[in-house]
Design a protein around this motif. Sequence first.
Motif, PDB file in Angstrom:
ATOM      1  N   UNK A   1      42.301  42.678  31.689  1.00 43.04           N
ATOM      2  CA  UNK A   1      43.252  42.213  32.947  1.00 43.04           C
ATOM      3  C   UNK A   1      43.862  41.491  31.939  1.00 43.04           C
ATOM      4  N   UNK A   2      44.155  41.198  30.386  1.00 42.55           N
ATOM      5  CA  UNK A   2      44.797  40.554  29.850  1.00 42.55           C
ATOM      6  C   UNK A   2      45.746  41.858  29.541  1.00 42.55           C
ATOM      7  N   UNK A   3      45.818  42.833  29.321  1.00 40.45           N
ATOM      8  CA  UNK A   3      46.208  44.131  29.212  1.00 40.45           C
ATOM      9  C   UNK A   3      47.213  44.146  29.742  1.00 40.45           C
ATOM     10  N   UNK A   4      46.625  44.255  31.596  1.00 38.49           N
ATOM     11  CA  UNK A   4      47.109  44.762  32.490  1.00 38.49           C
ATOM     12  C   UNK A   4      48.184  44.005  32.450  1.00 38.49           C
ATOM     13  N   UNK A   5      48.444  42.480  32.615  1.00 41.81           N
ATOM     14  CA  UNK A   5      49.166  41.098  32.758  1.00 41.81           C
ATOM     15  C   UNK A   5      50.700  41.754  31.659  1.00 41.81           C
ATOM     16  N   UNK A   6      50.665  42.355  30.674  1.00 38.07           N
ATOM     17  CA  UNK A   6      51.359  42.916  29.790  1.00 38.07           C
ATOM     18  C   UNK A   6      52.342  44.356  30.231  1.00 38.07           C
ATOM     19  N   UNK A   7      51.375  44.574  30.835  1.00 36.45           N
ATOM     20  CA  UNK A   7      51.822  46.401  31.396  1.00 36.45           C
ATOM     21  C   UNK A   7      52.723  45.608  32.387  1.00 36.45           C
ATOM     22  N   UNK A   8      52.526  44.321  33.385  1.00 36.05           N
ATOM     23  CA  UNK A   8      53.151  44.721  34.660  1.00 36.05           C
ATOM     24  C   UNK A   8      54.281  43.902  34.140  1.00 36.05           C
ATOM     25  N   UNK A   9      54.150  43.201  33.341  1.00 33.56           N
ATOM     26  CA  UNK A   9      55.652  42.622  32.805  1.00 33.56           C
ATOM     27  C   UNK A   9      56.253  43.451  32.452  1.00 33.56           C
ATOM     28  N   UNK A  10      56.325  44.511  31.603  1.00 38.53           N
ATOM     29  CA  UNK A  10      56.826  45.064  31.325  1.00 38.53           C
ATOM     30  C   UNK A  10      57.356  46.191  32.484  1.00 38.53           C
ATOM     31  N   UNK A  11      56.690  46.474  33.325  1.00 39.41           N
ATOM     32  CA  UNK A  11      57.015  47.242  34.332  1.00 39.41           C
ATOM     33  C   UNK A  11      57.747  46.709  35.051  1.00 39.41           C
ATOM     34  N   UNK A  12      57.898  45.759  35.393  1.00 39.98           N
ATOM     35  CA  UNK A  12      58.931  44.764  35.721  1.00 39.98           C
ATOM     36  C   UNK A  12      59.940  44.659  35.975  1.00 39.98           C
ATOM     37  N   UNK A  13      59.702  44.846  34.648  1.00 36.26           N
ATOM     38  CA  UNK A  13      61.800  44.658  34.032  1.00 36.26           C
ATOM     39  C   UNK A  13      61.479  46.297  33.897  1.00 36.26           C
ATOM     40  N   UNK A  14      61.506  46.971  34.370  1.00 32.46           N
ATOM     41  CA  UNK A  14      61.441  48.509  34.402  1.00 32.46           C
ATOM     42  C   UNK A  14      61.647  48.966  32.760  1.00 32.46           C
ATOM     43  N   UNK A  15      60.493  48.576  32.321  1.00 38.05           N
ATOM     44  CA  UNK A  15      60.301  49.159  30.301  1.00 38.05           C
ATOM     45  C   UNK A  15      59.183  50.079  30.425  1.00 38.05           C
TER      46      UNK A  15
END
Length: 677
Positions: free
Chosen positions: A516-530
């Motif tokens: 879940x912690x890793x998923x939150x980081x990945x989501x924040x990256x994808x939200x900014x199109x990284x």
Amino acid sequence: MKVRDLFILVGIIGIVLMMVVPIPIPLLDVLLIINITLALTILLVAMNTKEALQFSIFPSLLLVTTLYRLALNISTTRNILSEAEAGQVVDTFGGFVANGNIVVGFVVFLILVIVQFIVITKGSERVAEVAARFTLDAMPGKQMSIDADLNAGLINETQARERRSKIEREADFYGAMDGASKFVKGDAIAGIIILIINLLGGLIIGMMYHDMTLPEAAATFSRLTIGDGLVSQIPALLISTSAGLIVTRASSDGNFASDIAGQLLNYPKLLYVVAGTILVLGMFTPIGLGATLPIGGLLIFAAYKMQKNMERRQEEEQQFEEEQQIEEVRSPESVISLLQVDPIEFEFGYGLIPLADTQQGGDLLDRIILIRRQCALELGIVVPVIRIRDNIQLKPNEYVIKIKGNTIARGELLLNHYLAMSPGVEDDSVIGIETTEPAFGLPALWIDEETKDRAELSGYTVVDPPSVVATHLTEVIKKHAFELLGRQETKALIENVRESYPALVEELIPNVLSIGDIQKVLVKLLREKISVRDMVTILETLADYGTYTKDPDVLTEYVRQALSRQITQQFAQGDESLKVITVGPALEKKIAESVQQTDQGSYLALDPASTQTIFHRLSEQVGKVVQAGQQPVILTSPTIRMYLRQLLERTMQDIPVLSYSELEPSVEIQSMGVVNL
């Protein structure tokens, strides 16, 4: 002891006594008829079993019937050699088959023995041996499968016990059949030896003890020998055939007859071909139509009837399935299926059906496959299967894109037209239906085929309707990719990394961070199109800094800095310089002072007046950059980047916000404006 058990026990003892005690000829006739009856019964039972274990007594029964047949052989041999007579049954078989010609009868008997010994007995023995070997080899795997089903809760303890018992009985059965098949082989050999003894011994005894001449002895004992051999070998042939049927039968829902009718006769069209071949054979060969026409006609009639029956069964099955679906809809359990929400849906009106219909030239399905591949390369995630369906509630030329059941975007297409977007300088000769390009919101025209060439010469960007849909769908997926990445999808990405970097994953999960912690980081990256395709670098960074903090915002900043080369190439777009809007010192100081620290994390707390001023100054600078034909990028210090991003999340979410730490030292930064208070 029951009467039935006592009867079987006495019968077995009687078989042994038959070998040493002379049997009256009338009783011998009855026993021979019983032998034939028993063989026919065994054959019919073998044909009507659905699986081998339904006739598990067969190996023991094979031994008993072989012993019984040999006892009868000994009794008939004793009567033939001592009295030159073996009863009406033996005499009838010998005279009927020989038909007055001893040589013919002898040849028929030899052919019968050869067929049984070489063809049926040999084949049954080999099949039984292979079946026993494979059954024993498969036992461990079957046992493990049962244990797995039991542990998964698919079966209970009673069912597991029954399955284990069935596996053990199958192994015992095929092992016993492997040995019992040797009885059939030995019986065939014994029949040949008894034939030779009867024939040679009969000639000697007939001339020495019965005062017969050589022709008389040959005729008498040859007839009796052939009759005795046929009486014993015909039941032996039936039982060996039964053995072959048992060991070659695979488990099915029907017996031998139903399987033949259901499988061999399941292709009526092929019977037409067979019938045609038979008729051609009769017309163009000396065989003639007299023999082939009835058979060909019967095959054609049978194929016609089978085809009609198959069509009727298909209609009945279709009607039954429709009734089942109606019942499922009415049942209370059917509501559960309605709770399932598709991650991505593409719905369209009936006028756009040719887009998805391959028979009408539609290639939408192929384009969607390419879109998923493109998103995997650019974003690093596996896009879920896109559900495509028509919706009569939409306008004929309208389509909508849904994510998790909610409409995200919609558009309209004209299938026989092309979408033309102006290069900036309008051409009055390009006439069409005004519209808006759905992916980027640019003004455009729907033009026909005749106007297409003129528009391309004028510099217009011209695309066909499938390309419009594909582009729109791609942009929607990229924009909302963070919504498609859940814990299950994150686990799949991590498992992919585990195959090549097991030490990294084992150190990180679950000792340092959870999925879940890793998923939150990945989501924040994808939200900014990284893109998160470089999962190894991301997980390495999280493993390094996850021991110091669990805050996903802070971890995301560390990951962004680790991906500096990727971010630089993404926004520099191959140029040596990066044109940006920089944040002035006064604004940075104001944001830094407005950060509030709590137990749940830090957040930006700006007063409304300052927030409005910041939006106004940023809008001015962004407008200047857009007018200059550049992509606006905001550059600030690492300490306030995530807070400035939070501030612009709702109003300017498409504008990238970078920090100096996320850029490579080699890139040249050109400031096109400064935002200050």
